[in-house]
Write a protein that holds these residues in place. Structure first.
Motif, PDB file in Angstrom:
ATOM      1  N   MET A  92       0.837  -1.202   0.000  1.00  0.00           N
ATOM      2  CA  MET A  92       0.000   0.000   0.000  1.00  0.00           C
ATOM      3  C   MET A  92       0.872   1.253   0.000  1.00  0.00           C
ATOM      4  O   MET A  92       0.578   2.225  -0.702  1.00  0.00           O
ATOM      5  N   ALA A  93       1.959   1.228   0.782  1.00  0.00           N
ATOM      6  CA  ALA A  93       2.860   2.377   0.847  1.00  0.00           C
ATOM      7  C   ALA A  93       3.544   2.597  -0.499  1.00  0.00           C
ATOM      8  O   ALA A  93       3.682   3.744  -0.961  1.00  0.00           O
TER       9      ALA A  93
ATOM     10  N   GLY B 242      -7.860   9.248  -4.754  1.00  0.00           N
ATOM     11  CA  GLY B 242      -7.471   7.879  -4.460  1.00  0.00           C
ATOM     12  C   GLY B 242      -6.317   7.807  -3.471  1.00  0.00           C
ATOM     13  O   GLY B 242      -6.282   6.912  -2.609  1.00  0.00           O
ATOM     14  N   LEU B 243      -5.386   8.743  -3.550  1.00  0.00           N
ATOM     15  CA  LEU B 243      -4.263   8.769  -2.614  1.00  0.00           C
ATOM     16  C   LEU B 243      -4.733   9.060  -1.188  1.00  0.00           C
ATOM     17  O   LEU B 243      -4.248   8.452  -0.227  1.00  0.00           O
ATOM     18  N   VAL B 244      -5.689   9.982  -1.063  1.00  0.00           N
ATOM     19  CA  VAL B 244      -6.251  10.276   0.267  1.00  0.00           C
ATOM     20  C   VAL B 244      -6.961   9.035   0.801  1.00  0.00           C
ATOM     21  O   VAL B 244      -6.801   8.657   1.978  1.00  0.00           O
ATOM     22  N   TRP B 245      -7.746   8.388  -0.055  1.00  0.00           N
ATOM     23  CA  TRP B 245      -8.452   7.163   0.312  1.00  0.00           C
ATOM     24  C   TRP B 245      -7.441   6.106   0.783  1.00  0.00           C
ATOM     25  O   TRP B 245      -7.635   5.464   1.824  1.00  0.00           O
ATOM     26  N   LEU B 246      -6.365   5.920   0.028  1.00  0.00           N
ATOM     27  CA  LEU B 246      -5.360   4.920   0.364  1.00  0.00           C
ATOM     28  C   LEU B 246      -4.689   5.234   1.694  1.00  0.00           C
ATOM     29  O   LEU B 246      -4.463   4.334   2.519  1.00  0.00           O
ATOM     30  N   LEU B 247      -4.391   6.505   1.931  1.00  0.00           N
ATOM     31  CA  LEU B 247      -3.764   6.907   3.189  1.00  0.00           C
ATOM     32  C   LEU B 247      -4.687   6.622   4.369  1.00  0.00           C
ATOM     33  O   LEU B 247      -4.254   6.095   5.407  1.00  0.00           O
ATOM     34  N   VAL B 248      -5.973   6.943   4.209  1.00  0.00           N
ATOM     35  CA  VAL B 248      -6.951   6.658   5.266  1.00  0.00           C
ATOM     36  C   VAL B 248      -7.038   5.162   5.520  1.00  0.00           C
ATOM     37  O   VAL B 248      -7.106   4.710   6.676  1.00  0.00           O
TER      38      VAL B 248
ATOM     39  N   MET C 265      -4.698   2.920   5.054  1.00  0.00           N
ATOM     40  CA  MET C 265      -3.489   2.466   5.753  1.00  0.00           C
ATOM     41  C   MET C 265      -3.622   2.719   7.253  1.00  0.00           C
ATOM     42  O   MET C 265      -3.250   1.869   8.072  1.00  0.00           O
ATOM     43  N   VAL C 266      -4.153   3.884   7.621  1.00  0.00           N
ATOM     44  CA  VAL C 266      -4.373   4.198   9.036  1.00  0.00           C
ATOM     45  C   VAL C 266      -5.372   3.223   9.640  1.00  0.00           C
ATOM     46  O   VAL C 266      -5.178   2.718  10.755  1.00  0.00           O
ATOM     47  N   GLN C 267      -6.448   2.908   8.905  1.00  0.00           N
ATOM     48  CA  GLN C 267      -7.459   1.983   9.417  1.00  0.00           C
ATOM     49  C   GLN C 267      -6.904   0.573   9.586  1.00  0.00           C
ATOM     50  O   GLN C 267      -7.248  -0.124  10.535  1.00  0.00           O
ATOM     51  N   VAL C 268      -6.052   0.140   8.666  1.00  0.00           N
ATOM     52  CA  VAL C 268      -5.444  -1.188   8.793  1.00  0.00           C
ATOM     53  C   VAL C 268      -4.601  -1.255  10.055  1.00  0.00           C
ATOM     54  O   VAL C 268      -4.634  -2.245  10.797  1.00  0.00           O
ATOM     55  N   VAL C 269      -3.845  -0.184  10.332  1.00  0.00           N
ATOM     56  CA  VAL C 269      -2.987  -0.155  11.527  1.00  0.00           C
ATOM     57  C   VAL C 269      -3.838  -0.109  12.796  1.00  0.00           C
ATOM     58  O   VAL C 269      -3.563  -0.831  13.766  1.00  0.00           O
ATOM     59  N   GLN C 270      -4.876   0.733  12.796  1.00  0.00           N
ATOM     60  CA  GLN C 270      -5.660   0.936  14.014  1.00  0.00           C
ATOM     61  C   GLN C 270      -6.689  -0.165  14.261  1.00  0.00           C
ATOM     62  O   GLN C 270      -6.891  -0.593  15.394  1.00  0.00           O
ATOM     63  N   LYS C 271      -7.361  -0.643  13.201  1.00  0.00           N
ATOM     64  CA  LYS C 271      -8.472  -1.584  13.370  1.00  0.00           C
ATOM     65  C   LYS C 271      -8.144  -3.013  12.965  1.00  0.00           C
ATOM     66  O   LYS C 271      -8.887  -3.935  13.285  1.00  0.00           O
TER      67      LYS C 271
ATOM     68  N   ALA D  75     -13.800  -6.910   8.529  1.00  0.00           N
ATOM     69  CA  ALA D  75     -14.574  -7.058   7.284  1.00  0.00           C
ATOM     70  C   ALA D  75     -14.814  -5.718   6.584  1.00  0.00           C
ATOM     71  O   ALA D  75     -14.636  -5.621   5.365  1.00  0.00           O
ATOM     72  N   PRO D  76     -15.208  -4.648   7.300  1.00  0.00           N
ATOM     73  CA  PRO D  76     -15.400  -3.353   6.612  1.00  0.00           C
ATOM     74  C   PRO D  76     -14.109  -2.819   5.986  1.00  0.00           C
ATOM     75  O   PRO D  76     -14.137  -2.269   4.886  1.00  0.00           O
ATOM     76  N   VAL D  77     -12.980  -3.003   6.689  1.00  0.00           N
ATOM     77  CA  VAL D  77     -11.704  -2.527   6.149  1.00  0.00           C
ATOM     78  C   VAL D  77     -11.348  -3.303   4.893  1.00  0.00           C
ATOM     79  O   VAL D  77     -10.936  -2.723   3.878  1.00  0.00           O
ATOM     80  N   GLN D  78     -11.532  -4.611   4.920  1.00  0.00           N
ATOM     81  CA  GLN D  78     -11.248  -5.421   3.739  1.00  0.00           C
ATOM     82  C   GLN D  78     -12.141  -5.026   2.570  1.00  0.00           C
ATOM     83  O   GLN D  78     -11.685  -4.934   1.425  1.00  0.00           O
TER      84      GLN D  78
END
Length: 199
Positions: A97-98, A148-154, A156-162, A166-169
């Motif tokens: 993702m990065a 799309g870059l803003v979406w991707l950054l958000v 990445m934060v959600q993957v780290v925090q949550k 299922a919603p993140v996936q």
């Protein structure tokens, strides 16, 4: 009976419900209509130079080639991130993702540099119908990539925090579809705007 729309890769039903999948396809179809109208506008205005520069005079295919290479590479890394997601490998998912983010950011910066150079040369969007249509079409695509870059950054934060809930996936799968769609649009821009423009 009309078949139910689906994503172009296997996704568990509990992650992507048919209703959400259908809704996202509706969004992509509406975006396709927008780009189709912009392509049609460009096609009708592509020879309206108003005494200004032509595509052959302002387009640099070597620069556009690198832009294309960077964006298409981001599609590959986005695909790797989805493969990592399907195997629930979070560190590898975040890595890809990065890389996708950095490649997308590089594309946006290269496009910004191209626009800045054209405007500095006096070939801004107010110079002719051709340039107005060009800036609108390519700029709209660049705006989509930026979103799309803003979406991707958000994400990445959600993957780290949550974690990989299922919603993140579900959001990651839809981001991947959106990103691939933007690459298809860029292939159209590269072919119709830049390649035909220098002929």
């Amino acid at each position: 009976m009309i078949p139910e729309p689906s994503l172009p890769f296997p996704v568990p039903t509990e992650i992507c419900s048919p209703a959400k999948t259908f809704g996202f396809w509706i969004y992509l179809m509406s975006d396709s209509v927008i780009f189709a109208l912009l392509f049609a506008t460009y096609a009708s205005m592509s020879r309206n130079y108003a005494g200004g520069p032509t595509g052959k005079e302002v387009f640099d295919l070597s620069t556009v080639f690198y832009e294309t290479l960077v964006l298409l590479s981001s599609t590959l890394t986005c695909g790797f991130s989805i493969l990592s997601l399907s195997k629930a490998k979070t560190p590898r998912l975040l890595f890809w993702m990065a890389i996708t983010f950095l490649l997308g950011l590089g594309f946006v910066l290269m496009e910004y540099s191209e626009f800045h150079s054209l405007i500095w040369q006096g070939a801004g969007l107010d110079r002719s119908g051709f340039l107005s249509a060009f800036f609108t079409l390519v700029g709209t695509h660049g705006l989509h990539v930026s979103i799309g870059l803003v979406w991707l950054l958000v994400m990445m934060v959600q993957v780290v925090q949550k974690g990989l809930t299922a919603p993140v996936q579900s959001r990651l799968y839809r981001f991947s579809l959106f990103w691939h769609f933007l690459d298809l649009v860029w292939v159209g821009i590269f072919s119709m705007v830049y390649l035909l423009g220098v002929l």
